[in-house]
Design an enzyme around this catalytic site. Structure first.
Site, PDB file in Angstrom:
ATOM      1  N   LYS A   1       0.823  -1.222   0.000  1.00 43.54           N
ATOM      2  CA  LYS A   1       0.000   0.000   0.000  1.00 43.54           C
ATOM      3  C   LYS A   1       0.851   1.264   0.000  1.00 43.54           C
ATOM      4  O   LYS A   1       0.328   2.367  -0.043  1.00 43.54           O
ATOM      5  CB  LYS A   1      -0.939   0.000   1.215  1.00 43.54           C
ATOM      6  CG  LYS A   1      -1.977  -1.115   1.165  1.00 43.54           C
ATOM      7  CD  LYS A   1      -2.862  -1.122   2.407  1.00 43.54           C
ATOM      8  CE  LYS A   1      -3.924  -0.076   2.375  1.00 43.54           C
ATOM      9  NZ  LYS A   1      -4.854  -0.235   3.527  1.00 43.54           N
TER      10      LYS A   1
ATOM     11  N   LYS B   1       2.299   2.727   2.302  1.00 48.62           N
ATOM     12  CA  LYS B   1       1.914   3.615   3.413  1.00 48.62           C
ATOM     13  C   LYS B   1       2.890   3.386   4.566  1.00 48.62           C
ATOM     14  O   LYS B   1       3.184   2.247   4.919  1.00 48.62           O
ATOM     15  CB  LYS B   1       0.502   3.283   3.921  1.00 48.62           C
ATOM     16  CG  LYS B   1      -0.637   3.796   3.064  1.00 48.62           C
ATOM     17  CD  LYS B   1      -1.970   3.663   3.828  1.00 48.62           C
ATOM     18  CE  LYS B   1      -3.113   4.352   3.100  1.00 48.62           C
ATOM     19  NZ  LYS B   1      -4.360   4.359   3.889  1.00 48.62           N
TER      20      LYS B   1
HETATM   21  N1  C2G Z   1     -12.650   6.846   5.508  1.00 45.81           N
HETATM   22  C1  C2G Z   1     -13.778   7.672   5.521  1.00 45.81           C
HETATM   23  N2  C2G Z   1     -13.626   8.999   5.666  1.00 45.81           N
HETATM   24  C2  C2G Z   1     -12.394   9.549   5.801  1.00 45.81           C
HETATM   25  C3  C2G Z   1     -11.255   8.726   5.798  1.00 45.81           C
HETATM   26  C4  C2G Z   1     -11.406   7.358   5.656  1.00 45.81           C
HETATM   27  O1  C2G Z   1     -14.921   7.179   5.402  1.00 45.81           O
HETATM   28  N3  C2G Z   1     -12.295  10.910   5.942  1.00 45.81           N
HETATM   29  C5  C2G Z   1     -12.846   5.394   5.341  1.00 45.81           C
HETATM   30  C6  C2G Z   1     -12.183   4.856   4.078  1.00 45.81           C
HETATM   31  O2  C2G Z   1     -13.019   5.060   2.931  1.00 45.81           O
HETATM   32  C7  C2G Z   1     -12.028   3.382   4.430  1.00 45.81           C
HETATM   33  C8  C2G Z   1     -11.807   3.409   5.960  1.00 45.81           C
HETATM   34  O3  C2G Z   1     -12.257   4.711   6.417  1.00 45.81           O
HETATM   35  O4  C2G Z   1     -13.244   2.688   4.154  1.00 45.81           O
HETATM   36  C9  C2G Z   1     -10.351   3.222   6.337  1.00 45.81           C
HETATM   37  O5  C2G Z   1      -9.593   4.215   5.677  1.00 45.81           O
HETATM   38  P1  C2G Z   1      -8.039   3.907   5.396  1.00 45.81           P
HETATM   39  O6  C2G Z   1      -7.376   3.501   6.656  1.00 45.81           O
HETATM   40  O7  C2G Z   1      -7.491   5.037   4.599  1.00 45.81           O
HETATM   41  O8  C2G Z   1      -8.171   2.607   4.490  1.00 45.81           O
HETATM   42  P2  C2G Z   1      -7.520   2.332   3.050  1.00 45.81           P
HETATM   43  O9  C2G Z   1      -6.098   2.726   3.067  1.00 45.81           O
HETATM   44  O10 C2G Z   1      -8.443   2.911   2.061  1.00 45.81           O
HETATM   45  O11 C2G Z   1      -7.521   0.729   3.027  1.00 45.81           O
HETATM   46  O12 C2G Z   1      -8.298  -3.549   1.174  1.00 45.81           O
HETATM   47  C10 C2G Z   1      -8.850  -2.262   1.427  1.00 45.81           C
HETATM   48  C11 C2G Z   1      -7.817  -1.342   2.007  1.00 45.81           C
HETATM   49  O13 C2G Z   1      -7.172  -1.937   3.130  1.00 45.81           O
HETATM   50  C12 C2G Z   1      -8.476  -0.022   2.407  1.00 45.81           C
END
Ligand code: C2G
Length: 133
Positions: free
Chosen positions: A45, A47
């Site tokens: 990812k 990250k």
């Molecule tokens: N999210 C949200 N609003 C935000 C930030 C995040 O609704 N302001 C949601 C994202 O859409 C996601 C969840 O919170 O559904 C987790 O966000 P992240 O930790 O950024 O997840 P991500 O990196 O998108 O990982 O296999 C799928 C991945 O692991 C998703």
């Protein structure tokens, strides 16, 4: 018992994450969060997390909407996870709209929920960096 699952990194846990988890849990009776491991974040990812997997797991497990936290180690485990954990509904923020529709073939309801617009982990890091200047 309607079982819901969602996936993510959840670093620097913030109210956007909580909004997502609350709405996901409201779609059923039991919410599983597949939490991206440090290895998955770093290698696949691209990250770099502030908090380790164990710290992020502890934070998620303290949230009333979360019933179980499992590790997310790769992009491909979803298809087996939904059977392993007898999942009825898969939920992600709408930045992922369409990306996981294949799970419908596994008999799973796929739901994309609107993100909380003004907050993100990246935004938090940028704001803090700018304040230090
Ligand atoms: N999210 C949200 N609003 C935000 C930030 C995040 O609704 N302001 C949601 C994202 O859409 C996601 C969840 O919170 O559904 C987790 O966000 P992240 O930790 O950024 O997840 P991500 O990196 O998108 O990982 O296999 C799928 C991945 O692991 C998703």
């Amino acid at each position: 018992m309607k079982r819901v699952i969602t996936y993510g990194t959840f670093d620097l846990l913030h109210y956007g994450h909580i909004n997502l988890l609350r709405r996901a849990r409201a779609l059923g009776d039991y919410l599983i969060v597949a939490l991206s491991t440090d290895e998955f974040n770093r290698v696949q990812k691209n990250k770099v997390c502030y908090f380790s997997y164990e710290e992020r797991r502890m934070l998620l497990e303290s949230i009333r909407y979360v019933d179980l936290v499992i590790p997310e180690e790769n992009w491909d485990q979803k298809r087996t996870d939904v059977h392993l954990y007898q999942v009825d509904t898969f939920v992600m923020g709408d930045d992922w709209t369409g990306k996981f529709d294949f799970l419908k073939e596994e008999g799973v309801e796929v739901v994309y929920l609107p993100r909380t617009p003004e907050i993100s982990t990246t935004q938090i890091k940028n704001d803090l960096n700018n304040r230090e200047m």
